[in-house]
Design a protein around this motif. Structure first.
Motif, PDB file in Angstrom:
ATOM      1  N   ALA A 141      54.106  13.804  62.955  1.00 17.94           N
ATOM      2  CA  ALA A 141      54.945  12.744  62.397  1.00 17.94           C
ATOM      3  C   ALA A 141      56.284  13.349  61.991  1.00 17.94           C
ATOM      4  CB  ALA A 141      54.259  12.095  61.195  1.00 17.94           C
ATOM      5  N   VAL A 142      57.335  13.068  62.763  1.00 22.85           N
ATOM      6  CA  VAL A 142      58.671  13.607  62.495  1.00 22.85           C
ATOM      7  C   VAL A 142      59.455  12.580  61.689  1.00 22.85           C
ATOM      8  CG1 VAL A 142      60.828  14.416  63.522  1.00 22.85           C
ATOM      9  CG2 VAL A 142      58.630  14.996  64.590  1.00 22.85           C
ATOM     10  N   GLU A 143      59.964  13.015  60.529  1.00 30.88           N
ATOM     11  CA  GLU A 143      60.693  12.107  59.646  1.00 30.88           C
ATOM     12  C   GLU A 143      62.033  11.698  60.265  1.00 30.88           C
ATOM     13  OE1 GLU A 143      62.175  11.843  54.961  1.00 30.88           O
ATOM     14  OE2 GLU A 143      60.792  13.429  55.628  1.00 30.88           O
ATOM     15  N   ILE A 144      62.379  10.432  60.095  1.00 28.32           N
ATOM     16  CA  ILE A 144      63.650   9.899  60.580  1.00 28.32           C
ATOM     17  C   ILE A 144      64.679   9.992  59.449  1.00 28.32           C
ATOM     18  CG2 ILE A 144      64.849   7.889  61.517  1.00 28.32           C
ATOM     19  CD1 ILE A 144      62.736   9.004  63.403  1.00 28.32           C
ATOM     20  N   PRO A 145      65.800  10.674  59.650  1.00 22.34           N
ATOM     21  CA  PRO A 145      66.819  10.772  58.592  1.00 22.34           C
ATOM     22  C   PRO A 145      67.347   9.399  58.182  1.00 22.34           C
ATOM     23  CG  PRO A 145      67.258  12.361  60.347  1.00 22.34           C
ATOM     24  CD  PRO A 145      66.168  11.459  60.842  1.00 22.34           C
ATOM     25  N   ASP A 146      67.775   9.292  56.926  1.00 23.76           N
ATOM     26  CA  ASP A 146      68.266   8.018  56.404  1.00 23.76           C
ATOM     27  C   ASP A 146      69.484   7.509  57.166  1.00 23.76           C
ATOM     28  OD1 ASP A 146      66.292   7.919  54.481  1.00 23.76           O
ATOM     29  OD2 ASP A 146      67.522   8.867  52.928  1.00 23.76           O
ATOM     30  N   GLY A 147      70.273   8.400  57.745  1.00 25.55           N
ATOM     31  CA  GLY A 147      71.489   7.992  58.428  1.00 25.55           C
ATOM     32  C   GLY A 147      71.273   7.355  59.785  1.00 25.55           C
ATOM     33  N   ILE A 148      70.030   7.252  60.231  1.00 22.67           N
ATOM     34  CA  ILE A 148      69.746   6.696  61.558  1.00 22.67           C
ATOM     35  C   ILE A 148      69.181   5.294  61.438  1.00 22.67           C
ATOM     36  CG2 ILE A 148      68.240   6.921  63.578  1.00 22.67           C
ATOM     37  CD1 ILE A 148      68.674   9.882  63.494  1.00 22.67           C
ATOM     38  N   ASP A 149      69.856   4.347  62.078  1.00 17.39           N
ATOM     39  CA  ASP A 149      69.387   2.968  62.121  1.00 17.39           C
ATOM     40  C   ASP A 149      68.156   2.880  63.018  1.00 17.39           C
ATOM     41  OD1 ASP A 149      69.762   0.318  64.077  1.00 17.39           O
ATOM     42  OD2 ASP A 149      69.976  -0.099  61.935  1.00 17.39           O
ATOM     43  N   PRO A 150      67.083   2.214  62.581  1.00 17.39           N
ATOM     44  CA  PRO A 150      65.848   2.184  63.390  1.00 17.39           C
ATOM     45  C   PRO A 150      66.026   1.603  64.787  1.00 17.39           C
ATOM     46  CG  PRO A 150      65.419   1.419  61.155  1.00 17.39           C
ATOM     47  CD  PRO A 150      66.908   1.566  61.270  1.00 17.39           C
ATOM     48  N   LEU A 151      66.917   0.596  64.928  1.00 17.42           N
ATOM     49  CA  LEU A 151      67.105  -0.024  66.237  1.00 17.42           C
ATOM     50  C   LEU A 151      67.842   0.922  67.183  1.00 17.42           C
ATOM     51  CD1 LEU A 151      66.533  -2.757  67.662  1.00 17.42           C
ATOM     52  CD2 LEU A 151      68.887  -3.389  67.115  1.00 17.42           C
ATOM     53  N   LYS A 152      68.938   1.500  66.733  1.00 19.99           N
ATOM     54  CA  LYS A 152      69.692   2.421  67.575  1.00 19.99           C
ATOM     55  C   LYS A 152      68.988   3.769  67.683  1.00 19.99           C
ATOM     56  CE  LYS A 152      74.331   0.493  66.980  1.00 19.99           C
ATOM     57  NZ  LYS A 152      74.510   0.222  68.408  1.00 19.99           N
ATOM     58  N   GLY A 153      68.139   4.071  66.710  1.00 18.12           N
ATOM     59  CA  GLY A 153      67.488   5.373  66.679  1.00 18.12           C
ATOM     60  C   GLY A 153      66.254   5.495  67.545  1.00 18.12           C
ATOM     61  N   ALA A 154      65.572   4.366  67.825  1.00 21.21           N
ATOM     62  CA  ALA A 154      64.326   4.445  68.584  1.00 21.21           C
ATOM     63  C   ALA A 154      64.505   5.123  69.945  1.00 21.21           C
ATOM     64  CB  ALA A 154      63.704   3.056  68.735  1.00 21.21           C
ATOM     65  N   PRO A 155      65.535   4.758  70.749  1.00 23.50           N
ATOM     66  CA  PRO A 155      65.692   5.425  72.047  1.00 23.50           C
ATOM     67  C   PRO A 155      66.016   6.913  71.951  1.00 23.50           C
ATOM     68  CG  PRO A 155      66.855   3.323  72.023  1.00 23.50           C
ATOM     69  CD  PRO A 155      66.463   3.620  70.613  1.00 23.50           C
ATOM     70  N   LEU A 156      66.404   7.373  70.769  1.00 23.60           N
ATOM     71  CA  LEU A 156      66.658   8.802  70.607  1.00 23.60           C
ATOM     72  C   LEU A 156      65.377   9.618  70.769  1.00 23.60           C
ATOM     73  CD1 LEU A 156      69.009   8.818  67.464  1.00 23.60           C
ATOM     74  CD2 LEU A 156      69.665   8.789  69.880  1.00 23.60           C
ATOM     75  N   LEU A 157      64.220   8.981  70.516  1.00 18.41           N
ATOM     76  CA  LEU A 157      62.956   9.714  70.493  1.00 18.41           C
ATOM     77  C   LEU A 157      62.491  10.152  71.876  1.00 18.41           C
ATOM     78  CD1 LEU A 157      60.942   7.628  67.882  1.00 18.41           C
ATOM     79  CD2 LEU A 157      62.465   9.555  67.503  1.00 18.41           C
ATOM     80  N   CYS A 158      63.034   9.533  72.936  1.00 14.31           N
ATOM     81  CA  CYS A 158      62.687   9.952  74.294  1.00 14.31           C
ATOM     82  C   CYS A 158      63.950  10.153  75.117  1.00 14.31           C
ATOM     83  CB  CYS A 158      61.763   8.939  74.967  1.00 14.31           C
ATOM     84  SG  CYS A 158      61.308   9.402  76.660  1.00 14.31           S
ATOM     85  N   ALA A 159      64.731   9.075  75.309  1.00 14.08           N
ATOM     86  CA  ALA A 159      65.937   9.172  76.133  1.00 14.08           C
ATOM     87  C   ALA A 159      66.904  10.208  75.572  1.00 14.08           C
ATOM     88  CB  ALA A 159      66.609   7.801  76.224  1.00 14.08           C
ATOM     89  N   GLY A 160      67.225  10.078  74.290  1.00 18.86           N
ATOM     90  CA  GLY A 160      68.158  11.018  73.681  1.00 18.86           C
ATOM     91  C   GLY A 160      67.604  12.422  73.604  1.00 18.86           C
ATOM     92  N   LEU A 161      66.347  12.542  73.177  1.00 17.48           N
ATOM     93  CA  LEU A 161      65.714  13.855  73.065  1.00 17.48           C
ATOM     94  C   LEU A 161      65.628  14.551  74.411  1.00 17.48           C
ATOM     95  CD1 LEU A 161      64.122  16.034  71.517  1.00 17.48           C
ATOM     96  CD2 LEU A 161      62.054  14.659  71.909  1.00 17.48           C
ATOM     97  N   THR A 162      65.338  13.796  75.467  1.00 19.68           N
ATOM     98  CA  THR A 162      65.231  14.384  76.799  1.00 19.68           C
ATOM     99  C   THR A 162      66.563  14.989  77.229  1.00 19.68           C
ATOM    100  OG1 THR A 162      63.459  12.856  77.414  1.00 19.68           O
ATOM    101  CG2 THR A 162      64.672  13.886  79.204  1.00 19.68           C
ATOM    102  N   ALA A 163      67.663  14.267  76.987  1.00 19.57           N
ATOM    103  CA  ALA A 163      68.994  14.792  77.312  1.00 19.57           C
ATOM    104  C   ALA A 163      69.313  16.021  76.455  1.00 19.57           C
ATOM    105  CB  ALA A 163      70.038  13.707  77.108  1.00 19.57           C
ATOM    106  N   TRP A 164      69.001  15.956  75.180  1.00 17.74           N
ATOM    107  CA  TRP A 164      69.250  17.071  74.247  1.00 17.74           C
ATOM    108  C   TRP A 164      68.495  18.325  74.680  1.00 17.74           C
ATOM    109  CZ3 TRP A 164      72.113  18.116  69.888  1.00 17.74           C
ATOM    110  CH2 TRP A 164      71.669  19.127  69.036  1.00 17.74           C
TER     111      TRP A 164
END
Length: 346
Positions: A141-164
């Motif tokens: 369970a990886v904590e989501i920082p307060d500065g990340i909006d849940p709607l814009k942040g959800a794709p970060l967990l796969c699409a964004g992370l994969t690019a990173w």
């Protein structure tokens, strides 16, 4: 205080390979030892979900019916009995592709847990996050920082992370010429991350609208896909690093022609067909070719910290759970400009 969830919940169920998802009322799961229960706020819709729905991953029939989804964000509402190291109740956490791993093999011990032979994936071997509630191993369970909006942040967990993760495997620094093939959601995150690291970014795509989006996000050079794309990139300085997000072996000619000496080429798109890779081309050019898939827990935590400090302006469209089949169809037709995300709070 522990929240008492309802006995049943709504979920998007894939009844079998190649079958449309069905919105069903199913039993709400209960967390066992080592698990937490998460009430979903959002979940991104990914091309991998499309492949799974359409039966392209050849999963055993025993895994169905299956809840898809692996870009979930929600809050911990229950902690399983005897669970250690669980995030406190109310903590917002992410539910990404990796569900769990063995934690003890060499890849796990060296920060490459995505390569663990015993890893299981959310929405594949385990039920995913296209549901109002989902289970998560406390250790994952990886904590989501307060500065990340849940709607814009959800794709970060796969699409964004994969690019990173793909970029992290390369020698990108200020001035590095980075070629990105495919300006969909993953490619768009790669543009923003590469530009933040000072790279000179060139993008190839067959869709004029996606090329204009790439330009808006900061791409220095945009080139239509085609027989001359590699030569055009070479004339613009060539590629020191290439990231391939285009799901076709046909891009290999472009990659080969565009590559500078000692180039790094990372394949991310899921392509099963072979490419005509010449060993002499590798030797004469000193190239490095590798694959990359999603990322580790530590990479996710690092990336979320980066994204909280520097928001990534990729377009995210909100949909309801009942719209998920139409969303997957739109992905299949190439009609999605950025990312799609289920909003369970709407």
């Amino acid at each position: 205080m522990t929240e008492t969830p309802p006995l049943t919940m709504q979920a998007a169920i894939c009844p079998g390979p190649g079958a449309p998802l069905e919105i069903r009322e199913v039993a709400t799961p209960s967390p066992g030892a080592g698990q937490v229960l998460v009430r979903l706020e959002t979940c991104g819709v990914c091309h991998s979900d499309l492949h799974l729905r359409d039966g392209q991953e050849n999963l055993p029939d025993a895994l169905y019916p299956l809840i898809l989804g692996h870009e979930g964000i929600g809050r911990v509402v229950q902690i399983g009995p005897g669970t250690k190291n669980a995030p406190p109740l109310g903590t917002r956490v992410g539910l990404p592709w990796i569900y769990d791993t063995c934690l003890s093999c060499k890849p796990c011990r060296t920060g490459h847990e995505v390569l663990c032979a015993d890893n299981t994936a959310r929405g594949v071997q385990k039920h995913g996050a296209f549901a109002e509630y989902a289970l998560c191993p406390a250790d994952f369970a990886v904590e989501i920082p307060d500065g990340i909006d849940p709607l814009k942040g959800a794709p970060l967990l796969c699409a964004g992370l994969t690019a990173w993760s793909a970029l992290r495997k390369t020698q990108v620094e200020a001035g590095t010429k980075v070629l990105i093939l495919g300006a969909g959601g993953l490619g768009q995150y790669a543009i923003l991350i590469a530009k933040a690291r000072g790279a000179h970014v060139m993008v190839v795509d067959r869709d004029p609208a996606k090329l204009q989006t790439a330009k808006r996000l900061g791409a220095d050079v945009i080139v239509p896909a085609g027989a001359d794309a590699g030569a055009t990139i070479q004339q613009a300085g060539g590629a020191d690093v290439t990231l391939n997000f285009a799901p076709s072996p046909a891009v290999w000619d472009t990659i080969q022609t565009a590559a500078n000496p000692m180039s790094e080429i990372v394949f991310i798109a899921t392509v099963h067909d072979p490419i005509p890779l010449s060993m002499m081309w590798l030797i004469d050019g000193g190239h490095r070719v590798l694959g990359s898939s999603v990322g580790s827990r530590q990479e996710l935590a690092d990336f979320l910290g980066f994204a909280a400090a520097r928001p990534l302006n990729v377009e995210v469209q909100s949909i309801g759970l009942g719209d998920v089949n139409a969303a997957l169809d739109a992905l299949k037709a190439g009609e999605v400009a950025g990312r799609l995300c289920i909003d369970f709070m709407r």
